[in-house]
Design a protein around this motif. Sequence first.
Motif, PDB file in Angstrom:
ATOM      1  N   SER A  65      17.925  24.431  75.469  1.00  0.00           N
ATOM      2  CA  SER A  65      17.488  25.064  74.212  1.00  0.00           C
ATOM      3  C   SER A  65      16.155  25.753  74.484  1.00  0.00           C
ATOM      4  O   SER A  65      15.741  25.867  75.637  1.00  0.00           O
ATOM      5  CB  SER A  65      17.321  24.017  73.106  1.00  0.00           C
ATOM      6  OG  SER A  65      16.123  23.279  73.299  1.00  0.00           O
ATOM      7  N   GLU A  66      15.491  26.193  73.428  1.00  0.00           N
ATOM      8  CA  GLU A  66      14.153  26.786  73.636  1.00  0.00           C
ATOM      9  C   GLU A  66      13.066  25.705  73.654  1.00  0.00           C
ATOM     10  O   GLU A  66      11.893  26.012  73.808  1.00  0.00           O
ATOM     11  CB  GLU A  66      13.878  27.825  72.540  1.00  0.00           C
ATOM     12  CG  GLU A  66      14.651  29.117  72.781  1.00  0.00           C
ATOM     13  CD  GLU A  66      14.646  30.067  71.589  1.00  0.00           C
ATOM     14  OE1 GLU A  66      13.899  29.830  70.607  1.00  0.00           O
ATOM     15  OE2 GLU A  66      15.402  31.054  71.629  1.00  0.00           O
ATOM     16  N   GLY A  73      16.298  28.444  67.022  1.00  0.00           N
ATOM     17  CA  GLY A  73      16.869  29.035  68.234  1.00  0.00           C
ATOM     18  C   GLY A  73      18.172  28.372  68.647  1.00  0.00           C
ATOM     19  O   GLY A  73      18.764  27.613  67.901  1.00  0.00           O
ATOM     20  N   TYR A  92      21.265  31.279  76.581  1.00  0.00           N
ATOM     21  CA  TYR A  92      19.968  31.230  77.266  1.00  0.00           C
ATOM     22  C   TYR A  92      19.488  32.649  77.612  1.00  0.00           C
ATOM     23  O   TYR A  92      18.329  32.998  77.380  1.00  0.00           O
ATOM     24  CB  TYR A  92      20.099  30.383  78.537  1.00  0.00           C
ATOM     25  CG  TYR A  92      18.852  30.366  79.393  1.00  0.00           C
ATOM     26  CD1 TYR A  92      17.817  29.458  79.130  1.00  0.00           C
ATOM     27  CD2 TYR A  92      18.682  31.259  80.453  1.00  0.00           C
ATOM     28  CE1 TYR A  92      16.662  29.442  79.904  1.00  0.00           C
ATOM     29  CE2 TYR A  92      17.538  31.253  81.230  1.00  0.00           C
ATOM     30  CZ  TYR A  92      16.530  30.338  80.946  1.00  0.00           C
ATOM     31  OH  TYR A  92      15.389  30.332  81.717  1.00  0.00           O
ATOM     32  N   SER A 128      18.374  34.479  74.575  1.00  0.00           N
ATOM     33  CA  SER A 128      17.046  34.025  74.161  1.00  0.00           C
ATOM     34  C   SER A 128      15.963  34.644  75.057  1.00  0.00           C
ATOM     35  O   SER A 128      14.894  35.044  74.586  1.00  0.00           O
ATOM     36  CB  SER A 128      16.994  32.496  74.232  1.00  0.00           C
ATOM     37  OG  SER A 128      15.687  32.030  74.244  1.00  0.00           O
ATOM     38  N   LYS A 147      15.092  38.105  74.024  1.00  0.00           N
ATOM     39  CA  LYS A 147      14.191  38.175  72.860  1.00  0.00           C
ATOM     40  C   LYS A 147      12.765  37.803  73.244  1.00  0.00           C
ATOM     41  O   LYS A 147      11.809  38.401  72.782  1.00  0.00           O
ATOM     42  CB  LYS A 147      14.682  37.241  71.749  1.00  0.00           C
ATOM     43  CG  LYS A 147      16.004  37.664  71.132  1.00  0.00           C
ATOM     44  CD  LYS A 147      16.369  36.760  69.945  1.00  0.00           C
ATOM     45  CE  LYS A 147      17.762  37.064  69.433  1.00  0.00           C
ATOM     46  NZ  LYS A 147      18.751  36.042  69.812  1.00  0.00           N
ATOM     47  N   LYS A 148      12.624  36.776  74.115  1.00  0.00           N
ATOM     48  CA  LYS A 148      11.288  36.208  74.360  1.00  0.00           C
ATOM     49  C   LYS A 148      10.594  36.758  75.607  1.00  0.00           C
ATOM     50  O   LYS A 148       9.391  36.937  75.615  1.00  0.00           O
ATOM     51  CB  LYS A 148      11.396  34.678  74.479  1.00  0.00           C
ATOM     52  CG  LYS A 148      11.905  34.041  73.183  1.00  0.00           C
ATOM     53  CD  LYS A 148      11.459  32.606  73.056  1.00  0.00           C
ATOM     54  CE  LYS A 148      11.480  32.190  71.595  1.00  0.00           C
ATOM     55  NZ  LYS A 148      11.029  30.841  71.373  1.00  0.00           N
TER      56      LYS A 148
END
Length: 361
Positions: free
Chosen positions: A114-115, A215, A233, A236, A239-240
């Motif tokens: 996860s984040e 997230g 993943y 994400s 995005k990050k």
Amino acid sequence: MKALILVGGFGTRLRPLTLSFPKPLVDFANKPMILHQIEALKAVGVDEVVLAINYQPEVMLNFLKDFETKLEIKITCSQETEPLGTAGPLALARDKLVDGSGEPFFVLNSDVISEYPLKEMLEFHKTHGGEASIMVTKVDEPSKYGVVVMEESTGKVEKFVEKPKLYVGNKINAGIYLLNPSVLDKIELRPTSIEKETFPKIAAAQGLYAMVLPGFWMDIGQPRDYITGLRLYLDSLRKKSPAKLTSGPHIVGNVLVDETATIGEGCLIGPDVAIGPGCIVESGVRLSRCTVMRGVRIKKHACISSSIIGWHSTVGQWARIENMTILGEDVHVSDEIYSNGGVVLPHKEIKSNILKPEIVM
């Protein structure tokens, strides 16, 4: 601060990859699964990680020695001689987790990706003043899981309902906890479940709070979920930290390529692909929704989708690998071979087509 990662047993659901390495050391997005967690813990001030393990502790510790130095974090093992479930390992590691400071400690399931919003979790834990915090995640089919029933406004957990026939909520335990040392007084040293025994007790005493995980979340303990987890993943990451992803005329969607890998002319890579260190992808190759682990060679015009290619394997020219084919370590697929869902054990040579999903021993 301290943390315990529940590493557990043999990783049978991820065979044949776990025949070569303990599950937490299997690569995910170009680094061992467990390293994603250790880095996230280090980032919020954890200085000691205890691995609760009952299989091959020496392999794990030898491997992680380098990372101890690099990350400046202490990594130790608490070894079970018999499987102790998900709560017993906490009782076994009690002396390593309690240092008299009264500080809470993290507990993570090693399969979860996860984040890791651990900073937010620490703040949430301080605010509610309860004994334990758990992370929960929303799912589309709650009837397949144990559902956490909670007060929306405060996060206070009322009860747990195992695989509910009728709808009671859509939040399930995400396998990330923050616990006060007093929780250890409620756990006996025997095989016992934190989800079914410990948490319901704390909830009944009004001391358990749940925070909804922002997230993505995925349990990547089996191949199909591993591939889904990779997509989430990479999404994400887009995005990050988009700079970590690879771009170029031959790339479609989210792709992660190690800087030591080489990619030939006329390839089309993506979406949702990870290519590990030292890989050689020859010209005209097509890759999508797959992981290619360290040291793999993919020869000209091969096509791979929805599959995992284990360490140091070779895929021949014009070969076609698809439908959750999993190649273990050091598997060699001959030219022009087709694999539809083959699961191939390490150190094999594949010279004939695999027309339907089967295990090749």
